[in-house]
Scaffold this motif. Structure first.
Motif, PDB file in Angstrom:
ATOM      1  N   LEU A   1       0.862  -1.165   0.000  1.00  0.00           N
ATOM      2  CA  LEU A   1       0.000   0.000   0.000  1.00  0.00           C
ATOM      3  C   LEU A   1       0.907   1.226   0.000  1.00  0.00           C
ATOM      4  N   VAL A   2       0.759   2.061  -1.019  1.00  0.00           N
ATOM      5  CA  VAL A   2       1.636   3.211  -1.187  1.00  0.00           C
ATOM      6  C   VAL A   2       0.825   4.505  -1.173  1.00  0.00           C
ATOM      7  N   TYR A   3       1.522   5.606  -0.926  1.00  0.00           N
ATOM      8  CA  TYR A   3       0.918   6.929  -0.889  1.00  0.00           C
ATOM      9  C   TYR A   3       1.640   7.808  -1.895  1.00  0.00           C
ATOM     10  N   ASN A   4       0.871   8.461  -2.765  1.00  0.00           N
ATOM     11  CA  ASN A   4       1.435   9.357  -3.763  1.00  0.00           C
ATOM     12  C   ASN A   4       1.474  10.762  -3.164  1.00  0.00           C
ATOM     13  N   ILE A   5       2.677  11.294  -2.965  1.00  0.00           N
ATOM     14  CA  ILE A   5       2.818  12.596  -2.303  1.00  0.00           C
ATOM     15  C   ILE A   5       2.331  13.757  -3.183  1.00  0.00           C
ATOM     16  N   ASN A   6       2.249  13.553  -4.490  1.00  0.00           N
ATOM     17  CA  ASN A   6       1.753  14.613  -5.386  1.00  0.00           C
ATOM     18  C   ASN A   6       0.233  14.661  -5.440  1.00  0.00           C
ATOM     19  N   THR A   7      -0.399  13.494  -5.574  1.00  0.00           N
ATOM     20  CA  THR A   7      -1.860  13.456  -5.721  1.00  0.00           C
ATOM     21  C   THR A   7      -2.588  13.280  -4.392  1.00  0.00           C
TER      22      THR A   7
ATOM     23  N   THR B   1       5.182   7.036 -10.802  1.00  0.00           N
ATOM     24  CA  THR B   1       6.642   6.880 -10.768  1.00  0.00           C
ATOM     25  C   THR B   1       7.096   6.682  -9.327  1.00  0.00           C
ATOM     26  N   GLU B   2       8.198   5.966  -9.183  1.00  0.00           N
ATOM     27  CA  GLU B   2       8.688   5.622  -7.855  1.00  0.00           C
ATOM     28  C   GLU B   2       9.030   6.850  -7.010  1.00  0.00           C
ATOM     29  N   ASP B   3       9.508   7.924  -7.646  1.00  0.00           N
ATOM     30  CA  ASP B   3       9.985   9.082  -6.890  1.00  0.00           C
ATOM     31  C   ASP B   3       8.897   9.857  -6.157  1.00  0.00           C
ATOM     32  N   VAL B   4       7.626   9.610  -6.464  1.00  0.00           N
ATOM     33  CA  VAL B   4       6.539  10.316  -5.770  1.00  0.00           C
ATOM     34  C   VAL B   4       5.844   9.429  -4.738  1.00  0.00           C
ATOM     35  N   LEU B   5       6.402   8.243  -4.478  1.00  0.00           N
ATOM     36  CA  LEU B   5       5.742   7.278  -3.598  1.00  0.00           C
ATOM     37  C   LEU B   5       6.457   7.091  -2.276  1.00  0.00           C
TER      38      LEU B   5
END
Length: 78
Positions: free
Chosen positions: A10-16, A55-59
């Protein structure tokens, strides 16, 4: 292909500002990408989900305990 996150994480997208579950990890143009199932309703899988490529960099790993608790029974499998 391996990335920082794996299937069912379970991941969190810091942009969205959205949580989602990793369905697939792949690479395109040397960038690690994740196909992520994102719940239509922020805290529940039952109403359905859509698929988004992140993309991995926003997770980062998500701390949404409510969604995590639903992963075993309602995970949106491919």
């Amino acid at each position: 292909m391996t990335g920082k996150f794996q299937f069912r994480d379970l991941v969190y997208n810091i942009n969205t500002k959205e949580d989602g579950a990793v369905r697939r990890v792949y690479e395109t143009r040397s960038i690690t990408m994740y196909e992520v199932a994102v719940p239509i309703q922020g805290d529940a899988w039952a109403p359905g989900h859509y698929i988004s490529d992140w993309t991995e960099d926003v997770l980062q790993l998500s701390n949404n305990e409510h969604l995590k608790s639903q992963l075993n029974s309602r995970f949106p499998c491919p």
